[in-house]
Design a protein around this motif. Structure first.
Motif, PDB file in Angstrom:
ATOM      1  N   ARG A  22       0.850  -1.197   0.000  1.00  0.00           N
ATOM      2  CA  ARG A  22       0.000   0.000   0.000  1.00  0.00           C
ATOM      3  C   ARG A  22       0.878   1.236   0.000  1.00  0.00           C
ATOM      4  N   GLU A  23       0.272   2.326  -0.370  1.00  0.00           N
ATOM      5  CA  GLU A  23       0.945   3.624  -0.303  1.00  0.00           C
ATOM      6  C   GLU A  23       1.429   3.790   1.138  1.00  0.00           C
ATOM      7  N   PRO A  24       2.705   4.113   1.343  1.00  0.00           N
ATOM      8  CA  PRO A  24       3.242   4.172   2.704  1.00  0.00           C
ATOM      9  C   PRO A  24       2.484   5.090   3.665  1.00  0.00           C
ATOM     10  N   LYS A  25       1.950   6.188   3.182  1.00  0.00           N
ATOM     11  CA  LYS A  25       1.199   7.076   4.077  1.00  0.00           C
ATOM     12  C   LYS A  25      -0.071   6.385   4.581  1.00  0.00           C
ATOM     13  N   ASP A  26      -0.719   5.625   3.710  1.00  0.00           N
ATOM     14  CA  ASP A  26      -1.895   4.863   4.138  1.00  0.00           C
ATOM     15  C   ASP A  26      -1.501   3.723   5.078  1.00  0.00           C
ATOM     16  N   VAL A  27      -0.329   3.140   4.857  1.00  0.00           N
ATOM     17  CA  VAL A  27       0.159   2.100   5.766  1.00  0.00           C
ATOM     18  C   VAL A  27       0.335   2.686   7.168  1.00  0.00           C
ATOM     19  N   LEU A  28       0.947   3.851   7.248  1.00  0.00           N
ATOM     20  CA  LEU A  28       1.154   4.513   8.533  1.00  0.00           C
ATOM     21  C   LEU A  28      -0.179   4.739   9.248  1.00  0.00           C
ATOM     22  N   VAL A  29      -1.148   5.305   8.557  1.00  0.00           N
ATOM     23  CA  VAL A  29      -2.436   5.609   9.179  1.00  0.00           C
ATOM     24  C   VAL A  29      -3.138   4.323   9.614  1.00  0.00           C
ATOM     25  N   SER A  30      -3.118   3.307   8.763  1.00  0.00           N
ATOM     26  CA  SER A  30      -3.750   2.037   9.126  1.00  0.00           C
ATOM     27  C   SER A  30      -3.058   1.395  10.318  1.00  0.00           C
ATOM     28  N   LEU A  31      -1.743   1.403  10.325  1.00  0.00           N
ATOM     29  CA  LEU A  31      -0.981   0.828  11.436  1.00  0.00           C
ATOM     30  C   LEU A  31      -1.277   1.585  12.726  1.00  0.00           C
ATOM     31  N   TRP A  32      -1.340   2.889  12.658  1.00  0.00           N
ATOM     32  CA  TRP A  32      -1.635   3.718  13.824  1.00  0.00           C
ATOM     33  C   TRP A  32      -3.013   3.363  14.395  1.00  0.00           C
ATOM     34  N   HIS A  33      -4.010   3.307  13.527  1.00  0.00           N
ATOM     35  CA  HIS A  33      -5.351   2.927  13.984  1.00  0.00           C
ATOM     36  C   HIS A  33      -5.348   1.516  14.585  1.00  0.00           C
ATOM     37  N   LYS A  48       3.696  10.943  17.148  1.00  0.00           N
ATOM     38  CA  LYS A  48       4.721  10.000  17.608  1.00  0.00           C
ATOM     39  C   LYS A  48       4.794   8.794  16.674  1.00  0.00           C
ATOM     40  N   ALA A  49       3.638   8.299  16.250  1.00  0.00           N
ATOM     41  CA  ALA A  49       3.604   7.183  15.303  1.00  0.00           C
ATOM     42  C   ALA A  49       4.289   7.581  14.003  1.00  0.00           C
ATOM     43  N   PHE A  50       4.045   8.797  13.545  1.00  0.00           N
ATOM     44  CA  PHE A  50       4.671   9.302  12.325  1.00  0.00           C
ATOM     45  C   PHE A  50       6.191   9.332  12.480  1.00  0.00           C
ATOM     46  N   GLU A  51       6.640   9.844  13.592  1.00  0.00           N
ATOM     47  CA  GLU A  51       8.083   9.927  13.855  1.00  0.00           C
ATOM     48  C   GLU A  51       8.721   8.525  13.815  1.00  0.00           C
ATOM     49  N   LEU A  52       8.115   7.584  14.505  1.00  0.00           N
ATOM     50  CA  LEU A  52       8.648   6.215  14.537  1.00  0.00           C
ATOM     51  C   LEU A  52       8.624   5.568  13.155  1.00  0.00           C
ATOM     52  N   PHE A  53       7.520   5.733  12.448  1.00  0.00           N
ATOM     53  CA  PHE A  53       7.383   5.143  11.112  1.00  0.00           C
ATOM     54  C   PHE A  53       8.404   5.743  10.152  1.00  0.00           C
ATOM     55  N   SER A  54       8.600   7.049  10.234  1.00  0.00           N
ATOM     56  CA  SER A  54       9.566   7.739   9.364  1.00  0.00           C
ATOM     57  C   SER A  54      10.993   7.280   9.611  1.00  0.00           C
ATOM     58  N   GLU A  55      11.237   6.794  10.824  1.00  0.00           N
ATOM     59  CA  GLU A  55      12.559   6.266  11.173  1.00  0.00           C
ATOM     60  C   GLU A  55      12.680   4.780  10.870  1.00  0.00           C
ATOM     61  N   GLY A  56      11.636   4.218  10.266  1.00  0.00           N
ATOM     62  CA  GLY A  56      11.673   2.810   9.894  1.00  0.00           C
ATOM     63  C   GLY A  56      10.984   1.892  10.872  1.00  0.00           C
ATOM     64  N   GLY A  57      10.347   2.460  11.891  1.00  0.00           N
ATOM     65  CA  GLY A  57       9.667   1.648  12.892  1.00  0.00           C
ATOM     66  C   GLY A  57       8.405   1.012  12.344  1.00  0.00           C
ATOM     67  N   SER A  58       8.436  -0.287  12.199  1.00  0.00           N
ATOM     68  CA  SER A  58       7.300  -1.063  11.716  1.00  0.00           C
ATOM     69  C   SER A  58       7.613  -2.521  12.033  1.00  0.00           C
ATOM     70  N   VAL A  81       6.870 -14.692  -7.973  1.00  0.00           N
ATOM     71  CA  VAL A  81       6.495 -13.597  -7.079  1.00  0.00           C
ATOM     72  C   VAL A  81       5.731 -12.541  -7.867  1.00  0.00           C
ATOM     73  N   LEU A  82       4.507 -12.291  -7.442  1.00  0.00           N
ATOM     74  CA  LEU A  82       3.667 -11.269  -8.059  1.00  0.00           C
ATOM     75  C   LEU A  82       3.591 -10.091  -7.099  1.00  0.00           C
ATOM     76  N   PHE A  83       3.999  -8.929  -7.572  1.00  0.00           N
ATOM     77  CA  PHE A  83       4.013  -7.707  -6.763  1.00  0.00           C
ATOM     78  C   PHE A  83       2.863  -6.822  -7.214  1.00  0.00           C
ATOM     79  N   LEU A  84       1.953  -6.526  -6.295  1.00  0.00           N
ATOM     80  CA  LEU A  84       0.790  -5.703  -6.616  1.00  0.00           C
ATOM     81  C   LEU A  84       0.719  -4.507  -5.679  1.00  0.00           C
ATOM     82  N   LYS A  85       0.124  -3.433  -6.183  1.00  0.00           N
ATOM     83  CA  LYS A  85      -0.138  -2.253  -5.364  1.00  0.00           C
ATOM     84  C   LYS A  85      -1.635  -2.173  -5.091  1.00  0.00           C
ATOM     85  N   ASP A 162      -6.773   7.619   2.423  1.00  0.00           N
ATOM     86  CA  ASP A 162      -7.323   8.056   3.712  1.00  0.00           C
ATOM     87  C   ASP A 162      -6.299   8.839   4.530  1.00  0.00           C
ATOM     88  N   TRP A 163      -5.031   8.682   4.205  1.00  0.00           N
ATOM     89  CA  TRP A 163      -3.984   9.412   4.912  1.00  0.00           C
ATOM     90  C   TRP A 163      -4.259  10.916   4.896  1.00  0.00           C
TER      91      TRP A 163
END
Length: 190
Positions: A22-33, A48-58, A81-85, A162-163
């Motif tokens: 997924r688009e990384p910004k949407d991943v961040l928002v979904s992970l946060w929720h 804080k979630a944004f800061e951690l995610f931006s530093e690679g926290g996942s 391997v099939l890569f989809l967005k 949704d981000w």
């Protein structure tokens, strides 16, 4: 989970891997929720979630590393391997269901396509249909063995973009810049 952490048996027995990112910004928002839903007693602020995610926290490391691992493997072994967005799938689900069927070696026949089978699969597998199934919408699960959670927490809204309802433009620009730098030269972009 990064490609490198998949069991060796996946390659040994010739399994096919379908990776959906997924688009990384949407991943961040979904992970946060999701994390806030799991641990209601330990709410984390979006900043804080944004800061951690931006530093690679996942889970299992930065999402851009996950993406690159599967992306490179899909180029090296396109038959395995099939890569989809997610965003592209949502924009044209019929096309992507056909692609998936072909990748799995069970393409739709002309008669199936003409009879609307692809559209039926798209409908049956839609986010809303899956979200509303009793097996996904009620009860609890405890896969980790120490943290029971409502099954409904696995589905929020599945909305592309949704981000924009949660992140500031500054946050979005910063994360875009980080991801662009991390994916540079790979041919993968968001």
């Amino acid at each position: 989970m990064p490609f490198t952490l998949l069991p060796a048996s996946i390659s040994a027995v010739g399994c096919r891997v379908v990776y959906i990112c997924r688009e990384p910004k949407d991943v961040l928002v979904s992970l946060w929720h999701y994390l806030n839903e799991l641990s209601k007693d330990h709410f984390i602020e979006l900043e804080k979630a944004f800061e951690l995610f931006s530093e690679g926290g996942s889970y299992f490391g930065p999402v851009w590393d996950h993406y690159l691992g599967y992306w490179k493997q899909s180029i090296a072994e396109p038959d395995r391997v099939l890569f989809l967005k997610y965003e592209e799938m949502m924009a044209d689900p019929v096309k992507h269901v056909k692609t998936l069927a072909e990748f799995l070696g069970v393409p739709f026949t002309v008669d199936e396509v003409d009879a609307g089978a692809v559209e039926q699969v798209v409908d049956l597998c839609s986010f809303q249909k899956l979200k509303n199934l009793p097996v996904n919408s009620s009860g609890t699960s405890n896969l980790a063995g120490w943290m029971p959670k409502d099954k409904s927490s696995n589905f929020r809204n599945g909305t592309v973009g949704d981000w924009a309802n949660h992140l500031t433009q500054e946050m979005a620009h910063k994360l875009d810049s980080i991801v662009q730098e991390k994916l540079k030269g790979s041919g993968l972009a968001f």
